[in-house]
Motif scaffolding. Structure first.
Motif: not given
Lengths: 74, 134
Positions: B34-46, B77-90
């Motif tokens: 749950i930690y590494f997966g969240g970190f990976l998805i967040g880093a891809v979004g960033s 667009s950038r906020a939507a990308i970050a939010l998409l990463a957060a929705v997918i991850s969390v």
């Protein structure tokens, strides 16, 4: 639930408020500089990119935090 | 100062290094998924929203040089990308929210470090006499 939504609104609102001022200043000065000296475009756009990248980190993180707070409020 | 493509290449390299570290950690400690997966998805979004920012800055400079007016800086667009990463991850995968946020600040931190080192390189060492480069 109301407090969670209020917290989310405050977090994102304040983050976006500060970043909007910072972004506006960075882009206005960059556009002004490129208009005056188009030959310095490369240097100016790199500086703008670094500045905006740092300034925009805060509202994007606050948006995600607001989303998480909203999720906890439900 | 470096060209924007050079800076982007450096930032991408640093982010890919952190992605590698996340994958390595996930492989070594699968129970911390749950930690590494969240970190990976967040880093891809960033890295996605940083690429979008670089494209937008170049586009705005093109418009200014061409004497035309641009419309917006693409924050949504950038906020939507970050939010998409957060929705997918969390929400979808149930990963840790704090790890996702940590992943999302990988490229801003890389930008900060690279920007400071670039400014330092441009200005020379502060102890140089009268700021002259040796």
């Amino acid at each position: 639930m109301v407090y969670g939504l209020l917290a989310a609104a405050i977090v994102f609102g304040l983050g976006a408020f500060g970043a909007s001022i910072g972004n506006g200043m960075i882009f206005s000065k960059t556009i002004e500089g490129i208009s005056r000296q188009p030959e310095l475009r490369g240097s100016l756009q790199t500086t703008a990119f670094i500045g905006v990248g740092l300034v925009e980190a805060l509202p994007i993180i606050s948006l995600v935090l607001a989303f998480i707070l909203m999720g906890q409020a439900e | 100062m470096d060209d924007i493509s050079v800076v982007m290449r450096k930032i991408s390299r640093v982010t890919f290094f952190f992605l590698f570290l996340g994958c390595l950690g996930w492989a070594i400690k699968p129970e911390w998924e749950i930690y590494f997966g969240g970190f990976l998805i967040g880093a891809v979004g960033s890295i996605l929203f940083t690429w979008q920012l670089a494209w937008k800055v170049i586009r705005i400079a093109d418009l200014v040089v061409g004497g035309r007016r641009g419309r917006g800086f693409g924050f949504l667009s950038r906020a939507a990308i970050a939010l998409l990463a957060a929705v997918i991850s969390v929400r979808t995968l149930g990963y840790d929210p704090a790890a996702t946020v940590a992943g999302l600040i990988v490229t801003p931190m890389a930008t900060l470090v690279l920007g400071l080192s670039s400014i330092r390189r441009r200005n020379g060492h502060p102890s140089d006499e009268r700021g002259e480069k040796q």
